[in-house]
Design an enzyme around this catalytic site. Structure first.
Site, short mmCIF file in Angstrom:
data_model
loop_
_atom_site.label_atom_id
_atom_site.label_comp_id
_atom_site.label_asym_id
_atom_site.label_seq_id
_atom_site.Cartn_x
_atom_site.Cartn_y
_atom_site.Cartn_z
N ASP A 1 19.98 31.89 -15.50
CA ASP A 1 20.61 30.57 -15.55
C ASP A 1 21.06 30.11 -14.17
O ASP A 1 20.80 28.98 -13.76
CB ASP A 1 21.81 30.59 -16.49
CG ASP A 1 21.43 30.42 -17.95
OD1 ASP A 1 20.35 29.88 -18.22
OD2 ASP A 1 22.20 30.84 -18.82
N MET A 2 21.75 30.99 -13.47
CA MET A 2 22.30 30.59 -12.17
C MET A 2 21.19 30.45 -11.13
O MET A 2 21.24 29.57 -10.27
CB MET A 2 23.37 31.58 -11.72
CG MET A 2 24.53 31.64 -12.70
SD MET A 2 25.94 32.62 -12.16
CE MET A 2 26.75 31.47 -11.05
#
Length: 407
Positions: free
Chosen positions: A180-181
């Site tokens: 996600d990051m």
């Protein structure tokens, strides 16, 4: 948007002053991306449904009825509650986009198109300078096209879990949501590239970002190894598949991690350890030799390191130019003097968060210009700025198209 090609050396306090972003994202990748942009001066308008970004409730812990998960990636934004499933809500969105530079969303693939506001069919012609970044799990096409994606699921599907963990543990999820990051970081890179290109072409473009692609791109050196040796890779615990010694070791006092990237550092390490004989051993002459003979080297180093004070020895190695450090927990890392020196913890009105790691010589980040917003906290403010009259806003609130936070 501010003219980023100006030769004025004092263009503004912040690198992205004048950039306006409409944020239709939720959970992590998109909100992380827009917080980075907001930290450096972009105006971020976060559009939420009446139910709100679900990570507002991903706790405990909570502060001001918001979960830490939400707080950590949603500062420096304005929150507007808007029902995009209704035509009146979409009309307001189009009004907000009139002077916006960027639209970013992570709706299920095809959602905006179903609502009649897709990029190719509508937005591209209505707003030629708009940059539209979409984050999805797998993209629109292919055998997984349109499927939903969450960080850990994509870790599992891209081989990331297969190379994490110990040799006998089986595949293990990485403890931080790197997919996600990482996708959020790639979004920021893509958006900045598109803003730069727009200065030459005068037009925006669509950015197709997926969690799946991002995860594959983050799998260095394991993918690179496979291309050459056709071996899919396995979990190696704390050691590195291509470098040795590069591992965690126990000492007489605490665990330390040592990373040796070249022969000179290896010799310095052995000298500091009082084991120059190890560096002279032909089995460990070069990194390739040390990788092949990893077990024998690890056995020798384990015995030698068990005799030293880990904290003191790590400092000795660092002074000698050898990368090494004690294994700390989160609290120890956040309270370390180096964290303070780098001003990596932000505080304001009870808020604490990690600062932007991007340090410019002239531009600066905004710090905490505004706290993570309550759901719908800025609905009135944003819609008035967009040209709506008070009476129009009241009608929209009464009909449930928009909502304003109380208090």
């Amino acid at each position: 948007m501010t003219n980023m090609t100006s030769k004025n050396p004092i263009l503004g306090h912040h690198a992205l002053s004048g950039v306006k972003v409409i944020d239709l994202t939720r959970v992590l990748g998109g909100p992380y991306a827009t917080q980075i942009l907001g930290d450096h001066g972009a105006e971020i308008i976060k559009i939420e449904a009446a139910s709100g970004d679900e990570v507002r409730g991903w706790g405990p812990p909570f502060e001001r009825d918001m979960a830490s998960y939400f707080i950590n990636v949603n500062r420096n934004k304005k929150s507007v509650v808007l029902d995009l499933a209704r035509p009146e809500g979409r009309k307001i969105l189009l009004q907000l986009l009139q002077d916006s530079d960027v639209l970013i969303d992570n709706f299920k693939t095809g959602t905006l198109e179903k609502w009649g506001i897709g990029y190719e069919a509508v937005l591209k012609d209505l707003y030629p300078r708009l940059i539209h970044c979409r984050i999805s799990g797998f993209g629109e096409n292919g055998p997984l096209g349109g499927a939903p994606g969450y960080d850990a699921v994509v870790q599992a599907m891209t081989g990331m879990m297969s190379i994490n963990g110990m040799a006998n543990s089986g595949p293990v999820r990485l403890g931080a949501p790197v997919v996600d990051m990482g996708a959020g970081l790639y979004c920021v890179i893509g958006i900045l590239m598109a803003l730069h290109e727009r200065q030459h072409s005068g037009i925006g473009q669509y950015i197709d970002m997926t969690l799946y692609d991002s995860a594959l791109a983050l799998m260095h050196p394991h993918n690179a190894n496979y291309f050459l040796n056709k071996k899919p890779g396995t979990a190696t615990g704390n050691s590195h598949p291509n470098i040795s010694p590069y591992d965690k070791y126990a000492t007489a006092t605490n665990d330390i991690f040592i990373g040796i990237g070249n022969n000179r550092a290896f010799c310095r390490f052995c000298d500091a350890l009082g084991e120059s004989v190890i560096a002279d051993d032909p089995r460990f002459e070069n990194n390739a030799d040390r990788v092949v003979n990893r077990e024998a080297l690890t056995a020798l180093l384990t015995v030698a390191l068990a005799k030293v004070d880990g904290a003191v020895f790590a400092e000795t190695l660092l002074a000698a130019g050898v990368p090494a450090g004690p294994v700390r927990n989160i609290e120890e890392a956040l309270l370390h003097p180096q964290t303070d020196e780098r001003q990596m913890v932000l505080e304001k009105d009870g808020y604490k968060g990690i600062a932007s790691p991007i340090k410019f010589s002239r531009s600066r980040d905004v710090g905490v210009a505004s706290l993570p917003p309550r759901l719908g906290e800025h609905t009135y403010e944003v819609l008035r700025a967009a040209g709506l009259e008070e009476s129009q806003i009241e009608v929209l609130i009464a009909s449930g198209v928009i909502a304003q936070a109380e208090g």
